[in-house]
Enzyme design. Structure first.
Site, PDB file in Angstrom:
ATOM      1  N   TYR A 100     -16.401  26.112   2.143  1.00  0.00           N
ATOM      2  CA  TYR A 100     -16.209  24.665   1.942  1.00  0.00           C
ATOM      3  C   TYR A 100     -15.136  24.390   0.888  1.00  0.00           C
ATOM      4  O   TYR A 100     -14.480  23.353   0.938  1.00  0.00           O
ATOM      5  CB  TYR A 100     -17.530  23.968   1.580  1.00  0.00           C
TER       6      TYR A 100
ATOM      7  N   GLU B 199      -7.708   6.244  10.885  1.00  0.00           N
ATOM      8  CA  GLU B 199      -7.942   6.938  12.157  1.00  0.00           C
ATOM      9  C   GLU B 199      -7.078   8.201  12.244  1.00  0.00           C
ATOM     10  O   GLU B 199      -7.504   9.232  12.768  1.00  0.00           O
ATOM     11  CB  GLU B 199      -7.596   6.014  13.338  1.00  0.00           C
TER      12      GLU B 199
ATOM     13  N   GLU C   7       0.827  -1.221   0.000  1.00  0.00           N
ATOM     14  CA  GLU C   7       0.000   0.000   0.000  1.00  0.00           C
ATOM     15  C   GLU C   7       0.860   1.269   0.000  1.00  0.00           C
ATOM     16  O   GLU C   7       0.382   2.338  -0.373  1.00  0.00           O
ATOM     17  CB  GLU C   7      -0.911   0.030   1.231  1.00  0.00           C
TER      18      GLU C   7
ATOM     19  N   LYS D 134     -12.776   4.163   3.211  1.00  0.00           N
ATOM     20  CA  LYS D 134     -11.723   3.673   2.316  1.00  0.00           C
ATOM     21  C   LYS D 134     -12.357   2.630   1.401  1.00  0.00           C
ATOM     22  O   LYS D 134     -12.374   1.436   1.726  1.00  0.00           O
ATOM     23  CB  LYS D 134     -10.573   3.090   3.147  1.00  0.00           C
TER      24      LYS D 134
END
Ligand SMILES: Nc1nc2c(c(=O)[nH]1)N=C([C@H](O)[C@@H](O)CO)CN2
Length: 117
Positions: free
Chosen positions: A53, A73, A21, A98
């Protein structure tokens, strides 16, 4: 309190705990609920009073793509911290998904709430 919302902000970055990854980019989808008093912006129709935004989206994309991260996290916590310290958001709910991480699930993710309304 009122909220400003961002839905499915797509960020392509190096994210994950496994070695394979760390060599690829993967997508994260981020939902944000940000407490904000929208009345002053509405009453004055003045952008200066709005929580932008677009600015938030650009800042978070820069922050999260700065360096490789292992855990979603960590992404959620970095996001909440940035919104509260740089944009003076008093409370935020951050959802980080994810997609594709678990092939048998449409998406997996985490959700945190930080601050006070
Ligand atoms: N709670 C979490 N569990 C897992 C994470 C994560 O970020 N938070 N990450 C992985 C791997 O990177 C996974 O996404 C590879 O498919 C595993 N579990």
């Amino acid at each position: 309190m009122d909220r400003v919302l961002i839905r499915q902000l797509k960020i392509e970055t190096v994210i994950g705990v496994y070695e394979w990854e760390k060599k690829i980019h993967q997508s994260l989808l981020i939902d944000l609920d940000m407490a904000w008093d929208n009345k002053p912006a509405a009453a004055s129709d003045d952008y200066q009073h709005a929580l932008c935004y677009e600015t938030v989206s650009n800042r978070l994309t820069a922050l999260i793509t700065e360096k490789p991260i292992e855990l979603i996290e960590t992404v959620a916590e970095m996001t909440a911290n940035c919104l509260m310290t740089e944009f003076d958001v008093p409370w935020v709910k951050v959802t980080v998904m994810k997609p594709g991480a678990v092939p048998s699930a449409a998406a997996v993710g985490v959700e945190i709430e930080r601050g006070q309304c």
